[in-house]
Write a protein that holds these residues in place. Structure first.
Motif, PDB file in Angstrom:
ATOM      1  N   GLY A 294      -4.242   6.744  -1.514  1.00  0.00           N
ATOM      2  CA  GLY A 294      -5.056   5.723  -0.857  1.00  0.00           C
ATOM      3  C   GLY A 294      -4.561   5.472   0.550  1.00  0.00           C
ATOM      4  O   GLY A 294      -4.343   6.402   1.330  1.00  0.00           O
ATOM      5  N   ASP A 295      -4.361   4.197   0.873  1.00  0.00           N
ATOM      6  CA  ASP A 295      -3.873   3.837   2.209  1.00  0.00           C
ATOM      7  C   ASP A 295      -2.363   3.976   2.326  1.00  0.00           C
ATOM      8  O   ASP A 295      -1.809   3.914   3.426  1.00  0.00           O
ATOM      9  CB  ASP A 295      -4.271   2.389   2.542  1.00  0.00           C
ATOM     10  N   ASN A 296      -1.684   4.151   1.202  1.00  0.00           N
ATOM     11  CA  ASN A 296      -0.222   4.257   1.212  1.00  0.00           C
ATOM     12  C   ASN A 296       0.178   5.726   1.357  1.00  0.00           C
ATOM     13  O   ASN A 296       0.585   6.383   0.405  1.00  0.00           O
ATOM     14  CB  ASN A 296       0.367   3.677  -0.079  1.00  0.00           C
ATOM     15  N   THR A 297       0.028   6.255   2.557  1.00  0.00           N
ATOM     16  CA  THR A 297       0.371   7.652   2.810  1.00  0.00           C
ATOM     17  C   THR A 297       1.785   7.753   3.361  1.00  0.00           C
ATOM     18  O   THR A 297       2.369   6.766   3.819  1.00  0.00           O
ATOM     19  CB  THR A 297      -0.609   8.277   3.810  1.00  0.00           C
ATOM     20  N   ARG A 298       2.327   8.954   3.319  1.00  0.00           N
ATOM     21  CA  ARG A 298       3.636   9.186   3.932  1.00  0.00           C
ATOM     22  C   ARG A 298       3.507   9.119   5.449  1.00  0.00           C
ATOM     23  O   ARG A 298       2.429   9.325   6.007  1.00  0.00           O
ATOM     24  CB  ARG A 298       4.181  10.553   3.507  1.00  0.00           C
ATOM     25  N   SER A 299       4.600   8.859   6.119  1.00  0.00           N
ATOM     26  CA  SER A 299       4.561   8.679   7.576  1.00  0.00           C
ATOM     27  C   SER A 299       4.120   9.946   8.294  1.00  0.00           C
ATOM     28  O   SER A 299       3.617   9.892   9.417  1.00  0.00           O
ATOM     29  CB  SER A 299       5.941   8.250   8.088  1.00  0.00           C
ATOM     30  N   THR A 300       4.296  11.099   7.645  1.00  0.00           N
ATOM     31  CA  THR A 300       3.927  12.370   8.282  1.00  0.00           C
ATOM     32  C   THR A 300       2.512  12.815   7.929  1.00  0.00           C
ATOM     33  O   THR A 300       2.053  13.856   8.411  1.00  0.00           O
ATOM     34  CB  THR A 300       4.917  13.472   7.862  1.00  0.00           C
ATOM     35  N   ASP A 301       1.807  12.052   7.083  1.00  0.00           N
ATOM     36  CA  ASP A 301       0.450  12.426   6.675  1.00  0.00           C
ATOM     37  C   ASP A 301      -0.575  11.878   7.667  1.00  0.00           C
ATOM     38  O   ASP A 301      -0.570  10.687   7.978  1.00  0.00           O
ATOM     39  CB  ASP A 301       0.131  11.875   5.280  1.00  0.00           C
ATOM     40  N   ASN A 302      -1.467  12.730   8.117  1.00  0.00           N
ATOM     41  CA  ASN A 302      -2.558  12.283   8.984  1.00  0.00           C
ATOM     42  C   ASN A 302      -3.768  11.824   8.180  1.00  0.00           C
ATOM     43  O   ASN A 302      -4.690  11.218   8.722  1.00  0.00           O
ATOM     44  CB  ASN A 302      -2.974  13.406   9.933  1.00  0.00           C
ATOM     45  N   ALA A 303      -3.773  12.144   6.899  1.00  0.00           N
ATOM     46  CA  ALA A 303      -4.850  11.726   6.002  1.00  0.00           C
ATOM     47  C   ALA A 303      -4.279  11.672   4.596  1.00  0.00           C
ATOM     48  O   ALA A 303      -3.165  12.152   4.343  1.00  0.00           O
ATOM     49  CB  ALA A 303      -6.025  12.700   6.075  1.00  0.00           C
ATOM     50  N   GLU A 304      -5.030  11.087   3.677  1.00  0.00           N
ATOM     51  CA  GLU A 304      -4.573  11.028   2.295  1.00  0.00           C
ATOM     52  C   GLU A 304      -4.442  12.442   1.741  1.00  0.00           C
ATOM     53  O   GLU A 304      -5.327  13.282   1.918  1.00  0.00           O
ATOM     54  CB  GLU A 304      -5.554  10.229   1.438  1.00  0.00           C
ATOM     55  N   VAL A 305      -3.327  12.705   1.074  1.00  0.00           N
ATOM     56  CA  VAL A 305      -3.081  14.013   0.478  1.00  0.00           C
ATOM     57  C   VAL A 305      -3.446  13.947  -0.999  1.00  0.00           C
ATOM     58  O   VAL A 305      -2.878  13.160  -1.755  1.00  0.00           O
ATOM     59  CB  VAL A 305      -1.606  14.424   0.641  1.00  0.00           C
ATOM     60  N   THR A 306      -4.402  14.775  -1.401  1.00  0.00           N
ATOM     61  CA  THR A 306      -4.815  14.808  -2.801  1.00  0.00           C
ATOM     62  C   THR A 306      -5.383  16.182  -3.118  1.00  0.00           C
ATOM     63  O   THR A 306      -5.541  17.028  -2.225  1.00  0.00           O
ATOM     64  CB  THR A 306      -5.851  13.701  -3.097  1.00  0.00           C
ATOM     65  N   ASN A 307      -5.683  16.437  -4.384  1.00  0.00           N
ATOM     66  CA  ASN A 307      -6.195  17.748  -4.791  1.00  0.00           C
ATOM     67  C   ASN A 307      -7.485  18.082  -4.047  1.00  0.00           C
ATOM     68  O   ASN A 307      -8.364  17.239  -3.908  1.00  0.00           O
ATOM     69  CB  ASN A 307      -6.479  17.770  -6.293  1.00  0.00           C
ATOM     70  N   GLN A 308      -7.596  19.321  -3.606  1.00  0.00           N
ATOM     71  CA  GLN A 308      -8.791  19.780  -2.906  1.00  0.00           C
ATOM     72  C   GLN A 308      -9.478  20.949  -3.606  1.00  0.00           C
ATOM     73  O   GLN A 308     -10.666  21.178  -3.404  1.00  0.00           O
ATOM     74  CB  GLN A 308      -8.423  20.213  -1.476  1.00  0.00           C
ATOM     75  N   PHE A 309      -8.760  21.701  -4.417  1.00  0.00           N
ATOM     76  CA  PHE A 309      -9.310  22.940  -4.960  1.00  0.00           C
ATOM     77  C   PHE A 309      -9.136  23.024  -6.478  1.00  0.00           C
ATOM     78  O   PHE A 309      -8.730  24.051  -7.017  1.00  0.00           O
ATOM     79  CB  PHE A 309      -8.642  24.149  -4.291  1.00  0.00           C
ATOM     80  N   ASP A 310      -9.446  21.945  -7.163  1.00  0.00           N
ATOM     81  CA  ASP A 310      -9.324  21.959  -8.625  1.00  0.00           C
ATOM     82  C   ASP A 310     -10.178  23.055  -9.255  1.00  0.00           C
ATOM     83  O   ASP A 310      -9.817  23.628 -10.290  1.00  0.00           O
ATOM     84  CB  ASP A 310      -9.732  20.601  -9.202  1.00  0.00           C
TER      85      ASP A 310
END
Length: 736
Positions: free
Chosen positions: A536-552
């Motif tokens: 969600g909004d709690n991303t790592r400081s190095t993330d430019n966007a939320e990191v989640t599965n893209q190619f299930d």
């Protein structure tokens, strides 16, 4: 090295078709007029013929000019570029090549301190590869012929060694050139004279010349083809008619029978043997420990234009090696998690998707759909070997010859780990490195973490490199304190099954300084009190966007390797694919050039974008303007359909000039070990391979490499570079 796809060439030539058709029309009309003039009197016939000829000539001149200043303008500009690299810049680059090699060559073995070879300047060099070593990769990774290349033997001589020329002459007489392994063809033959071709006099002369034997073993690889996992299935010429160099099923990264026989011969005649493995791919090196006479060994990946000077200086002791392995060297490459799932697996039920195209060689070839299963998940390289040993799946000492991050020195060091501190999510501690030997040298601080693991939970390796620093040169007795800093969130693991996000689980994290991925020097425990899920909004400081599965949907019907219950599913997960058939579900959505029909994507509600607008904007006006600014749309509206077509069609090694937006032409050059204009032949000094640069473990050297490339590109008038890329090295047999 330029790779030419004939289909692309045809497409470029097709842009000239309207002009050629116009010329053809003029030519036919003129020809008709000339024929019709036969019925006229001689004077008129001569006049009309001459005027028709002039018309044809003028039409040809006009068409050629229109082509040269039209569709072919950018190609001609590529071929006539006039940028050059200054002698001063080339000299600086050459010095850097040798600095990289000095710090990237890895000392693997040094029993009885056989190295450096300081007691004698005479040296027997065995192995045909000593006369034809590997300087870099193939294809784009090859070196420019415009610069002198320092050979391996020259590098030794430049370091002051006197070489047994009877041996080198023997090898060049056997074969002068290395078989071609490149983009268009691959001959994997490993030339090596048979053991019985060494005469008794030759061996006696060698023993009289020097008590030390240096053996060179080389493997080449790069763009164009993966290395053979079964040499019997590729082009290879045996060195003897009495036996095969490789039996069926044997691979390219093990010793050939002739190489083995040569080693037997050398070790039977010399008690002091040093082996140099020259190649970027992690070869099976267990043989180094099978001979008592082999007391020293070095790993020397592709050295670039002059890096073999560094090899000579390391052997002589002028340079103290400080490289560390950038791969894990295993005893048996057929026992890796990727062994059964490497290469191209062609579907057995997709003939309807097969295509015929013109390939690199200009000949037609069939292209068929294929796949490969990355079954190992996160357990790649040292992460697998360290975790598998900790879980009891393997015997580490039997499976691994040299760990990741391993490398010896001519001196000794100690490392003392300071207390770990944390502030605002940043973890820091000092490491004091002291040279306790009697030779100046550099050392590497390697920092790993071992996260808490729940059986059957998020997949995690027991060893994870999280930071490293290389010291400056330390004189005997001198110390340097290195500060290690990294973010707590960098220890998060990706949970692709449940959270579908990075998760920093609560628990104890072991943070250690190691001499390599396997051997710990010291460690401390760092506790994370609460689990943090970065979603969600709690991303790592190095993330430019939320990191989640893209190619299930790409997971497929595949069993992936899991650490659960001590890698209980290892045999099932790492087996060869159970099926080579594409499912009907995937067939229904499979698209390639063979079945793609653009009309399938027509939509009556689609609106043609604005083209050719007069918005009085130029590309330079938008320098620094935000990505989402409306001016970008206004600029794009100025492009014509022809502009967009040519930007794509003429996009190789360049971007074309576009007058409608004031865009200038830019030139791209090939890489990754140099910067070369394939059209003009202008290029730079060739640097060592990326594997060699990685083996320096020196961030400053890597930065200097980039800066050198940038300076040379500026002098050549080059804007883009087909640069080095990241690669996980999931298999030692990968060519590119």
């Amino acid at each position: 090295m330029l790779a030419i796809n004939m289909a692309d060439v045809v497409n470029v030539l097709n842009t000239c078709r309207p002009y050629l058709i116009g010329f053809g029309v003029v030519f036919v009309i003129a020809l008709i007029v000339i024929i019709a003039a036969f019925k006229m009197d001689k004077a008129k016939r001569k006049l009309i013929r001459s005027e028709a000829g002039i018309a044809i000539l003028l039409a040809l001149v006009v068409v050629v000019n229109m082509i040269c200043f039209g569709p072919m303008n950018s190609m001609i500009s590529l071929a006539t570029g006039n940028g050059t690299i200054s002698e001063e810049t080339s000299a600086e680059a050459t010095d850097l090549v040798e600095e990289i090699a000095e710090e990237g060559i890895v000392l693997l073995k040094n029993e009885d301190n056989i190295l450096p070879l300081a007691d004698s300047n005479k040296l027997n060099v065995f192995g045909w590869a000593s006369t034809n070593p590997c300087y870099g990769g193939t294809g784009s990774g090859s070196l420019s012929d415009a610069y002198e290349t320092v050979t391996l033997l020259q590098g030794l001589e430049n370091a002051g060694f006197e070489l047994n020329t009877e041996l080198s002459d023997f090898y060049t007489d056997y074969r002068a050139d290395r078989p071609e392994v490149g983009m268009w063809e691959q001959d994997w033959t490993l030339p090596e004279p048979t053991a019985d071709s060494y005469s008794e006099d030759m061996m006696n002369n060698a023993k009289d010349f020097s008590e030390t034997a240096l053996v060179v073993i080389t493997r080449v690889g790069g763009e164009g083809a993966d290395l053979p996992t079964d040499v019997s299935q590729v082009t290879y010429t045996d060195n003897s008619t009495e036996y095969k160099d490789f039996e069926e099923g044997e691979h390219y990264l093990q010793l050939s029978q002739t190489e083995r026989d040569m080693l037997d011969l050398v070790c039977a005649n010399f008690d002091n043997v040093v082996v140099v493995y020259n190649g970027a791919n992690a070869m099976e090196l267990g043989f180094l420990n099978e001979y008592d006479q082999i007391k020293g060994a070095l790993w020397c990946p592709g050295t670039g234009q002059s890096g073999f000077n560094a090899l000579g200086r390391i052997l002589s002791g002028d340079v103290n090696p400080s490289g560390k392995t950038s791969d894990t060297f295993v005893a048996d490459l057929t026992a890796t998690p990727t062994a059964n799932n490497f290469g191209s697996f062609f579907y057995d039920n997709t003939e309807e998707f097969n295509m015929t195209q013109v390939g690199f060689t200009g000949e037609e070839e069939i292209v068929a759909p294929s796949f490969v299963n990355y079954v190992e998940g996160i357990y790649v390289g040292y992460r697998f070997w360290e975790t598998a040993a900790d879980e009891g799946l393997i015997n580490y000492d039997e499976s691994v010859v040299y760990p990741f991050g391993y490398g010896l020195s001519y001196t000794t060091f100690t490392q003392e780990m300071g207390e770990i501190t944390e502030s605002d999510g940043q973890i820091s501690f000092d490491v004091t490195v002291t040279n306790t030997g009697d030779t100046a040298g550099k050392d590497v601080v390697e920092v790993y973490y071992n996260p808490p693991y729940t059986n059957g939970g998020i997949e995690k390796a027991t060893a994870n490199l999280i930071a490293f620093e290389k010291t400056e040169t330390l004189e005997p007795g001198a110390s340097e304190t290195v500060t290690i800093t990294f973010n707590e969130e960098d220890m998060a693991s990706y949970d692709y099954q449940n959270a579908q996000a990075y998760v920093l689980e609560a628990g104890d994290y072991q943070i250690s300084i190691n001499s390599d991925s396997h051997n710990e020097i010291d460690s401390q425990t760092y506790n994370v009190p609460e689990t943090i899920t970065y979603s969600g909004d709690n991303t790592r400081s190095t993330d430019n966007a939320e990191v989640t599965n893209q190619f299930d949907d790409a997971a497929g019907d595949v069993t992936y390797l899991s650490r659960a219950d001590g890698f209980a599913n290892y045999d099932e997960a790492t087996a060869a694919p159970a099926s080579l058939s594409m499912s009907d579900e995937h067939k229904a959505t499979f698209i390639n050039n063979g079945n793609y029909d653009p009309s399938d994507y027509n939509n009556d509600s689609d609106e043609m974008p604005t083209t050719g607008a007069d918005n009085v904007l130029e590309l330079a006006d938008l320098r620094g303007v935000d990505y989402d600014d409306a001016q970008w749309d206004e600029l794009l509206d100025q492009l014509t359909v022809s502009d967009m077509d040519q930007l794509i069609a003429l996009g190789g090694y360049q971007t074309i000039a576009v007058s409608s937006i004031g865009k200038v032409q830019t030139i791209d050059c090939d890489g990754p070990a140099s910067i070369n204009n394939n059209f003009t032949g202008t290029g730079s000094v060739g640097f060592p391979s990326a594997v060699m640069i990685a083996s320096t473990w020196n961030k400053d050297i890597a930065t200097a490499f980039g800066q050198s490339i940038g300076k040379m590109a500026d002098e050549m008038g080059v804007s883009g570079w087909y640069a080095p890329a990241m690669n996980i090295h999931r298999s030692a047999f990968a060519g590119r």
